[in-house]
Design an enzyme around this catalytic site. Structure first.
Site: not given
Ligand SMILES: *Cc1c(COP(=O)(O)O)cnc(C)c1O
Length: 403
Positions: A191, A219, A250
């Site tokens: 990330s 991602h 996301k």
């Molecule tokens: C954003 C993210 C999460 C958490 O997800 P949310 O739905 O925002 O709680 C978990 N793992 C990774 C790699 C992330 O980037």
């Protein structure tokens, strides 16, 4: 006792942090938690009355505000209302929940899937349900905080390997006793750095040493693979990951998290993972939005091609200007600055030129690797990216980041 007058350890801890934030604010260097008044597609936002180019979005395919997704959310409110009566186990599972889980398992080529109300709680709950004292979890050093927290919460022995270093992963696996429960866990696309896990080698090592494999695709869904299905499709592998975790907040413009895998695994989690049993279900609107979004990804494959092209265009431009973008090959683009001060200064220069981009500083990234964490989406036009490149390059020279 007057709380504010005390000088205890907790108060000192809070003051240390609030002082740091206050100093940044005083110097016009605080960029977090900004008031976004309007989201205009995936490429522009209105912040403090100013329209800016959006370079801090995780909505890689530009699906936020998509008419089909909005319509699905509205229809779900009309049908089910805004809440869920509580936890699914006791209050009942809505048909739309089951539909979403079937959509996810079909998309991820698995037998079944289970959803939770955030990606964060998914990692926390799933890892700590499957693993416990006496077990071993082996984690990439750059894994997301929610993975780390899940590992710590599980009480299992927690071992880390150098980022994406398969030699070190093998040595860690070799050091473990033979007949214990082992889980290897990693992000698919990291990330903060934007690089891709060596999945083929990771799978090979897990099989060789009898470890389960969990991959966080927060991602990678929508970014990797010809049809956006993620890291397995990217490497031409099919269903080699035991626990395919992802987020609905996301690329999927909703909120929530999920795990896809074998039906026995999902059945177990449905009856044993505490974030599912003791926390309310996803609201109908968000469930329906997520369900529609997976279908849009499959129906509009141009978005995947465009975000890949945009990522390449952005990375090539930055490299040509002389920036270090580390090992990224995706739409997550670190623009290395070095010190925190330089990262804040570059952010300030960009924001003054209407680029909404944010810095990531230590301890979120290692000391000396402070950076802009810039992203592009399928919603950006090449001319917008060229404007952004011009602004970042000029500021890089003005600030001495570029020679
Ligand atoms: C954003 C993210 C999460 C958490 O997800 P949310 O739905 O925002 O709680 C978990 N793992 C990774 C790699 C992330 O980037």
């Amino acid at each position: 006792m007057d709380f504010h007058a005390t000088d205890d350890a907790v108060t000192r801890r809070i003051n240390f942090f609030t002082d740091r934030v206050m100093k940044l604010r005083e110097n016009d260097l605080y960029f977090y938690n900004q008031p976004v008044e309007e989201i205009k597609g995936g490429a522009r936002v209105i912040v403090n009355g100013r329209e800016m180019g959006m370079y801090a979005s995780y909505g890689y395919l530009g699906l936020l505000g998509h008419p089909r997704i909005n319509a699905a959310a509205k229809a779900a409110i009309d049908k089910f209302g805004t809440g869920t009566n509580g936890v699914r186990t006791l209050a009942g599972s809505l048909t739309i929940h089951t539909e979403l889980e079937e959509t996810i398992s079909a998309f991820k080529h698995t037998e079944a899937a289970i959803t939770y109300t955030s990606g964060y709680s998914t990692n926390l709950s799933v890892i700590s349900t499957l693993m416990g004292r006496g077990d071993y979890v082996i984690s990439d050093k750059l894994n997301h905080a929610s993975i780390v927290d899940g590992c710590l919460m599980s009480g299992a022995e927690f071992r880390r390997f150098k980022h994406n270093d398969m030699g070190e992963l093998e040595r860690r696996l070799q050091q473990l006793p033979g007949d214990v429960a082992k889980l290897v866990v990693a992000d698919a696309v990291f990330s903060m750095d934007g690089d891709v896990l060596d999945l083929p080698k990771t799978v090979e090592l897990c099989r060789k040493y009898g470890a389960w494999l969990m991959i966080d695709e927060a991602h990678s869904v929508g970014l990797l693979g010809k049809t956006g299905r993620g890291i397995e499709e990217h490497f031409g592998l099919d269903d080699v990951i035991d626990i395919k975790m992802g987020t609905l907040s996301k690329t999927i413009p909703s909120v929530g998290g999920y795990v896809a895998g074998k039906k026995e695994l999902v059945e177990y989690l449905r009856h044993a993972s505490r974030a599912y049993i003791f926390s309310a279900a996803l609201p109908p609107a968000q469930t329906a939005a997520a369900n529609a979004a997976f279908k849009v990804i499959l129906d509009e494959p141009w978005r995947i091609e465009k975000v890949c092209d945009n990522g390449r265009h952005f990375i090539d431009g930055l490299k040509k200007a002389g920036f270090d973008t580390m090992l990224t090959t995706t739409a997550i683009v670190p623009v290395l600055c070095g010190t925190d001060e330089r990262a804040f200064a570059l952010t300030q220069a960009c924001q003054h030129k209407d680029l909404f981009v944010l810095p990531v500083v230590s301890p979120a990234v290692p000391e000396g690797q402070s950076r802009l964490r810039a992203t592009v989406t399928a919603a950006h036009e090449p001319a917008e990216i060229d404007y952004a490149l011009g602004v970042i390059e000029k500021a890089g020279h003005d600030l001495g980041i570029l020679q």
